[in-house]
Design a protein around this motif. Structure first.
Motif, short mmCIF file in Angstrom:
data_model
loop_
_atom_site.label_atom_id
_atom_site.label_comp_id
_atom_site.label_asym_id
_atom_site.label_seq_id
_atom_site.Cartn_x
_atom_site.Cartn_y
_atom_site.Cartn_z
N PRO A 1 4.75 34.34 -20.83
CA PRO A 1 6.04 35.39 -20.90
C PRO A 1 5.70 36.14 -22.21
CG PRO A 1 6.57 32.96 -20.65
CD PRO A 1 5.02 32.83 -20.78
N MET A 2 6.29 37.29 -22.23
CA MET A 2 6.12 38.19 -23.40
C MET A 2 6.72 37.52 -24.69
SD MET A 2 7.37 41.69 -21.83
CE MET A 2 6.26 42.54 -20.46
N GLU A 3 7.73 36.70 -24.64
CA GLU A 3 8.41 36.21 -25.57
C GLU A 3 7.31 34.96 -26.36
OE1 GLU A 3 10.96 36.51 -27.93
OE2 GLU A 3 11.27 38.39 -26.70
N PHE A 4 6.71 34.60 -25.43
CA PHE A 4 5.78 33.52 -26.13
C PHE A 4 4.55 34.11 -26.68
CE2 PHE A 4 1.89 30.84 -25.87
CZ PHE A 4 2.36 29.59 -26.15
N VAL A 5 4.05 35.34 -26.40
CA VAL A 5 3.15 36.37 -27.03
C VAL A 5 3.75 36.60 -28.46
CG1 VAL A 5 1.82 38.37 -27.03
CG2 VAL A 5 2.14 36.74 -24.82
N VAL A 6 5.02 37.10 -28.44
CA VAL A 6 5.51 37.45 -29.69
C VAL A 6 5.45 36.36 -30.65
CG1 VAL A 6 7.60 38.35 -30.75
CG2 VAL A 6 6.73 39.45 -28.53
N ALA A 7 5.86 34.92 -30.08
CA ALA A 7 6.02 33.89 -30.86
C ALA A 7 4.73 33.55 -31.61
CB ALA A 7 6.53 32.96 -30.17
N VAL A 8 3.55 33.92 -30.68
CA VAL A 8 2.06 33.39 -31.14
C VAL A 8 1.81 34.35 -32.15
CG1 VAL A 8 -0.29 33.64 -30.39
CG2 VAL A 8 1.31 32.24 -29.16
N LEU A 9 2.09 35.72 -32.17
CA LEU A 9 1.61 36.67 -32.98
C LEU A 9 2.31 36.28 -34.48
CD1 LEU A 9 1.41 39.77 -30.71
CD2 LEU A 9 -0.26 38.77 -32.16
N GLN A 10 3.54 35.85 -34.39
CA GLN A 10 4.81 35.54 -35.39
C GLN A 10 3.94 34.34 -36.20
OE1 GLN A 10 8.43 35.88 -33.51
NE2 GLN A 10 8.93 37.15 -35.30
N THR A 11 3.59 33.14 -35.34
CA THR A 11 3.17 32.01 -35.91
C THR A 11 1.84 32.05 -36.33
OG1 THR A 11 4.63 30.94 -34.30
CG2 THR A 11 3.06 29.69 -35.38
N PHE A 12 1.00 32.62 -35.56
CA PHE A 12 -0.51 32.49 -36.20
C PHE A 12 -1.13 33.71 -36.67
CE2 PHE A 12 0.11 29.32 -32.43
CZ PHE A 12 -0.29 28.42 -33.13
N PHE A 13 -0.45 34.75 -36.76
CA PHE A 13 -0.97 36.05 -37.33
C PHE A 13 0.01 36.58 -38.32
CE2 PHE A 13 -2.97 35.33 -33.35
CZ PHE A 13 -4.22 35.28 -33.48
N SER A 14 0.95 36.12 -38.71
CA SER A 14 1.97 36.26 -39.69
C SER A 14 2.54 37.77 -39.59
CB SER A 14 1.40 36.27 -40.99
OG SER A 14 0.81 34.78 -41.22
N LYS A 15 2.69 38.15 -38.30
CA LYS A 15 3.31 39.52 -37.95
C LYS A 15 4.90 39.35 -37.89
CE LYS A 15 -0.64 41.33 -37.11
NZ LYS A 15 -1.37 41.93 -37.98
N HIS B 1 0.25 43.90 -22.82
CA HIS B 1 0.82 44.19 -21.75
C HIS B 1 0.49 45.35 -20.83
CE1 HIS B 1 3.81 43.33 -18.64
NE2 HIS B 1 4.38 44.68 -18.67
N LYS B 2 0.50 46.39 -21.90
CA LYS B 2 0.26 47.79 -20.98
C LYS B 2 -1.48 48.18 -20.74
CE LYS B 2 4.36 50.07 -22.42
NZ LYS B 2 5.14 50.97 -23.45
N GLU B 3 -1.97 47.76 -21.97
CA GLU B 3 -3.53 48.14 -21.86
C GLU B 3 -4.41 47.10 -21.61
OE1 GLU B 3 -4.41 50.20 -25.44
OE2 GLU B 3 -2.40 51.31 -25.42
N GLY B 4 -3.87 45.87 -21.40
CA GLY B 4 -4.72 44.51 -21.15
C GLY B 4 -5.18 43.65 -22.29
N MET B 5 -5.02 44.35 -23.52
CA MET B 5 -5.46 43.59 -24.70
C MET B 5 -4.88 44.09 -25.98
SD MET B 5 -9.52 44.89 -25.56
CE MET B 5 -10.23 44.80 -23.97
N GLY B 6 -4.92 43.43 -27.00
CA GLY B 6 -4.29 43.85 -28.35
C GLY B 6 -5.24 43.08 -29.20
N VAL B 7 -5.42 43.79 -30.55
CA VAL B 7 -5.85 43.10 -31.64
C VAL B 7 -4.64 42.58 -32.45
CG1 VAL B 7 -7.21 43.59 -33.82
CG2 VAL B 7 -7.92 44.78 -31.55
N CYS B 8 -5.03 41.36 -32.73
CA CYS B 8 -4.10 40.55 -33.71
C CYS B 8 -4.42 40.71 -35.20
CB CYS B 8 -4.18 39.05 -33.36
SG CYS B 8 -3.87 38.85 -31.44
N GLY B 9 -5.76 40.85 -35.41
CA GLY B 9 -6.23 40.78 -36.87
C GLY B 9 -7.54 41.01 -37.00
N ILE B 10 -8.15 41.28 -38.20
CA ILE B 10 -9.68 41.08 -38.27
C ILE B 10 -9.83 39.94 -39.41
CG2 ILE B 10 -11.59 42.55 -39.12
CD1 ILE B 10 -10.11 44.84 -37.62
N TYR B 11 -10.76 39.27 -39.09
CA TYR B 11 -11.07 38.33 -39.75
C TYR B 11 -12.48 37.95 -39.97
CZ TYR B 11 -6.30 37.38 -38.89
OH TYR B 11 -4.97 37.55 -38.66
#
Length: 102
Positions: A35-49, A62-72
């Protein structure tokens, strides 16, 4: 450079050049089940977005098949990938998270 005289030998201090560690992109991959809401929660929880940033990345996934969460650095990126995948499995979602050298 500093020089020291040790008998017949002259030693010169050489400055070593340290390279920054290689950096890795942490990427979420799209699937048809998480679910999209789960992805948003992951990004907030693990990537401080914040909610807006997380929603933008989720839409890119969702639209492009992948998205960058951060660079580490390697170890941080690997830990984040492991945490996200474990969290997704714990909640029975097939969300995939990978790392790629920049």
């Amino acid at each position: 450079m500093a020089t020291e005289n040790h008998g017949d030998a002259v030693l010169e201090a050489e400055k070593s050049k340290l390279k920054p560690p290689p950096m890795f992109k942490v990427i979420l991959l799209n699937d048809d089940f998480t679910p999209m809401e789960f992805v948003v929660a992951v990004l907030q929880t693990f990537f401080s977005k914040n909610r807006e940033q997380a929603t933008q990345i989720m839409l890119k996934v969702h639209k492009e098949g992948m998205g960058v969460c951060g660079i580490y650095p390697s170890d941080v990126a690997a830990a984040k990938v492991e945490q996200v995948v474990a969290f997704a499995r714990q909640h029975q979602h097939p969300l995939q998270c990978v790392m790629e050298k920049t």
